[in-house]
Design a protein around this motif. Structure first.
Motif, PDB file in Angstrom:
ATOM      1  N   PRO A  46       0.823  -1.207   0.000  1.00  0.00           N
ATOM      2  CA  PRO A  46       0.000   0.000   0.000  1.00  0.00           C
ATOM      3  C   PRO A  46       0.856   1.256   0.000  1.00  0.00           C
ATOM      4  O   PRO A  46       2.069   1.193   0.273  1.00  0.00           O
ATOM      5  N   PRO A  47       0.273   2.420  -0.260  1.00  0.00           N
ATOM      6  CA  PRO A  47       1.056   3.664  -0.348  1.00  0.00           C
ATOM      7  C   PRO A  47       1.740   4.035   0.957  1.00  0.00           C
ATOM      8  O   PRO A  47       1.161   3.901   2.034  1.00  0.00           O
ATOM      9  N   MET A  48       2.972   4.498   0.838  1.00  0.00           N
ATOM     10  CA  MET A  48       3.709   5.047   1.974  1.00  0.00           C
ATOM     11  C   MET A  48       3.823   6.575   1.841  1.00  0.00           C
ATOM     12  O   MET A  48       4.299   7.243   2.752  1.00  0.00           O
ATOM     13  N   VAL A  49       3.397   7.105   0.691  1.00  0.00           N
ATOM     14  CA  VAL A  49       3.319   8.551   0.458  1.00  0.00           C
ATOM     15  C   VAL A  49       1.959   8.855  -0.161  1.00  0.00           C
ATOM     16  O   VAL A  49       1.323   7.981  -0.752  1.00  0.00           O
ATOM     17  N   ASP A  50       1.513  10.101  -0.046  1.00  0.00           N
ATOM     18  CA  ASP A  50       0.180  10.460  -0.543  1.00  0.00           C
ATOM     19  C   ASP A  50       0.154  10.722  -2.041  1.00  0.00           C
ATOM     20  O   ASP A  50      -0.871  10.510  -2.688  1.00  0.00           O
ATOM     21  N   ASP A  51       1.247  11.177  -2.608  1.00  0.00           N
ATOM     22  CA  ASP A  51       1.306  11.494  -4.038  1.00  0.00           C
ATOM     23  C   ASP A  51       1.323  10.195  -4.839  1.00  0.00           C
ATOM     24  O   ASP A  51       2.264   9.395  -4.729  1.00  0.00           O
ATOM     25  N   PRO A  52       0.300   9.935  -5.688  1.00  0.00           N
ATOM     26  CA  PRO A  52       0.237   8.650  -6.401  1.00  0.00           C
ATOM     27  C   PRO A  52       1.384   8.444  -7.383  1.00  0.00           C
ATOM     28  O   PRO A  52       1.849   7.308  -7.558  1.00  0.00           O
ATOM     29  N   TYR A  53       1.844   9.513  -8.005  1.00  0.00           N
ATOM     30  CA  TYR A  53       2.962   9.402  -8.944  1.00  0.00           C
ATOM     31  C   TYR A  53       4.233   8.983  -8.206  1.00  0.00           C
ATOM     32  O   TYR A  53       4.947   8.070  -8.642  1.00  0.00           O
ATOM     33  N   LEU A  54       4.507   9.628  -7.068  1.00  0.00           N
ATOM     34  CA  LEU A  54       5.676   9.243  -6.269  1.00  0.00           C
ATOM     35  C   LEU A  54       5.534   7.822  -5.744  1.00  0.00           C
ATOM     36  O   LEU A  54       6.507   7.068  -5.709  1.00  0.00           O
ATOM     37  N   PHE A  55       4.321   7.472  -5.331  1.00  0.00           N
ATOM     38  CA  PHE A  55       4.087   6.108  -4.851  1.00  0.00           C
ATOM     39  C   PHE A  55       4.438   5.087  -5.924  1.00  0.00           C
ATOM     40  O   PHE A  55       5.107   4.086  -5.663  1.00  0.00           O
ATOM     41  N   PRO A  84      -9.522   0.540  -5.640  1.00  0.00           N
ATOM     42  CA  PRO A  84     -10.969   0.600  -5.412  1.00  0.00           C
ATOM     43  C   PRO A  84     -11.734   1.007  -6.673  1.00  0.00           C
ATOM     44  O   PRO A  84     -11.323   1.922  -7.380  1.00  0.00           O
ATOM     45  N   GLU A  85     -12.834   0.344  -6.937  1.00  0.00           N
ATOM     46  CA  GLU A  85     -13.635   0.654  -8.120  1.00  0.00           C
ATOM     47  C   GLU A  85     -14.224   2.053  -8.071  1.00  0.00           C
ATOM     48  O   GLU A  85     -14.468   2.672  -9.110  1.00  0.00           O
ATOM     49  N   ASP A 118     -10.020  -3.635  -4.830  1.00  0.00           N
ATOM     50  CA  ASP A 118      -9.673  -3.776  -3.420  1.00  0.00           C
ATOM     51  C   ASP A 118     -10.021  -2.476  -2.712  1.00  0.00           C
ATOM     52  O   ASP A 118     -10.098  -1.408  -3.338  1.00  0.00           O
ATOM     53  N   LYS A 119     -10.224  -2.538  -1.407  1.00  0.00           N
ATOM     54  CA  LYS A 119     -10.607  -1.352  -0.650  1.00  0.00           C
ATOM     55  C   LYS A 119      -9.465  -0.347  -0.554  1.00  0.00           C
ATOM     56  O   LYS A 119      -9.688   0.852  -0.439  1.00  0.00           O
ATOM     57  N   GLU A 120      -8.236  -0.833  -0.567  1.00  0.00           N
ATOM     58  CA  GLU A 120      -7.066   0.021  -0.434  1.00  0.00           C
ATOM     59  C   GLU A 120      -6.150  -0.164  -1.634  1.00  0.00           C
ATOM     60  O   GLU A 120      -5.895  -1.295  -2.054  1.00  0.00           O
ATOM     61  N   PRO A 121      -5.641   0.940  -2.218  1.00  0.00           N
ATOM     62  CA  PRO A 121      -4.710   0.792  -3.336  1.00  0.00           C
ATOM     63  C   PRO A 121      -3.445   0.049  -2.918  1.00  0.00           C
ATOM     64  O   PRO A 121      -2.943   0.234  -1.809  1.00  0.00           O
TER      65      PRO A 121
END
Length: 320
Positions: A46-55, A84-85, A118-121
């Motif tokens: 799961p993400p460790m940072v909020d920015d999806p590109y950086l993730f 998540p859908e 899934d509920k979480e990316p």
């Protein structure tokens, strides 16, 4: 617990499987011919940072790292996606863009992948690389006298977790991001020109957990904690007990295997801190250590000689 589960899985008897799941190595290696083997690895989280590109960039760099830790070169990659859908698909697009850029930077080809609701990316890669069967970097073939070089600073786990809660600075966070998104490709390409005997990377089990995987019954490893480089803010966070649950698990795992000798509590926590896309641990011949360190400094100023391989002691690791 995972080791107990794996111990019950039937082990393959294929002689061409040079490295399998029954060891703690960073990937599997399968021999195709006398001069060619493939390296396979898979990782996602799961993400460790909020920015999806950086993730996307960080998750891909983390997945690609295992190929370098095995001494290989990246060839192909497949995306692994949980999303998540009801979430904005543009967010997923940014995650995939970041990941694809890192695969290209590694010299690999992104071939496709698989996604589920899934509920979480969650995001990562299944990566295939190549290596000569005689040049595999096993993680526990160190030699007594070898120096252990660490190629990235520690502390990113505490910093990214605290930043989400507003307890870490922007400066510390940006230092962590720059470290996590950097490919280990560059460090290994330099290191392979020296007499290196073993290699692994530092991820979720922390510095000490992965260093412990480099130990075998023939030798122990002595760590000089004053040499360890880390992101400065991690020391403050550790001193304020702003550590992670993963760090506590790592301590519980290695506590019977490590002897701390006069080491401060914050430094202990830094050495146990779970890393995302951490650096390589490279075991190098002592006569090559300073030259390798100097060569690595041209690429990454965070490299350090973290310790040395010593004759077998009572504990696997002694931290001074």
């Amino acid at each position: 617990m995972l080791q107990d589960v794996i111990s019950h899985i039937p082990k393959p008897k294929d002689p061409d499987l040079l490295v399998g799941f029954d060891t703690s190595d960073d990937g599997s290696v399968y021999k195709l011919s006398d001069d060619l083997a493939i390296v396979n690895t898979l990782d996602f989280f799961p993400p460790m940072v909020d920015d999806p590109y950086l993730f996307g960039k960080i998750a891909a760099a983390n997945s690609l790292s295992d190929i370098y830790a095995m001494g290989g070169e990246v060839k192909t990659a497949l995306n692994i996606v949980c999303f998540p859908e009801d979430e904005d698909p543009a967010i997923l697009g940014e995650i995939l863009r970041g990941g694809a850029e890192k695969v290209l930077e590694a010299g690999g080809t992104l071939c496709g992948g698989h996604s589920i609701n899934d509920k979480e990316p969650k995001y990562g890669l299944s990566v295939t690389g190549t290596v000569h069967p005689g040049k595999i970097m096993y993680n526990n073939r160190c030699q007594v006298g070898d120096r252990i070089i660490l190629t990235k600073p520690l502390g990113v786990g505490m910093i990214t977790a605290s930043y989400k809660s507003g307890l870490a600075s922007e400066e510390g966070y940006l230092q962590a991001v720059r470290s996590m998104e950097r490919l280990n490709k560059y460090a290994f390409e330099i290191a392979r020109g020296f007499r290196i005997h073993s290699c692994t990377d530092v991820t979720g089990f922390g510095f000490l957990g992965h260093l412990n995987e480099m130990v075998c019954p023939d030798y122990s490893i002595c760590v000089h904690s004053s040499n360890i480089l880390y992101i400065k803010e991690a020391e403050r966070l550790a001193g304020e007990f702003l550590t992670t649950g993963g760090g506590t698990k790592n301590r519980n795992y290695v506590q019977e295997l490590v002897e701390f000798c006069g080491v401060s509590m914050p430094m202990e926590e830094i050495l146990l801190d779970p890393q995302t896309s951490g650096g390589l641990l490279i075991s190098v011949h002592p006569d090559d250590a300073e030259a390798l360190l100097e060569a690595l400094k041209d690429q990454d100023p965070a490299c350090c000689v973290a310790g040395e391989v010593i004759p077998r002691a009572e504990k696997n690791i002694i931290v001074l």
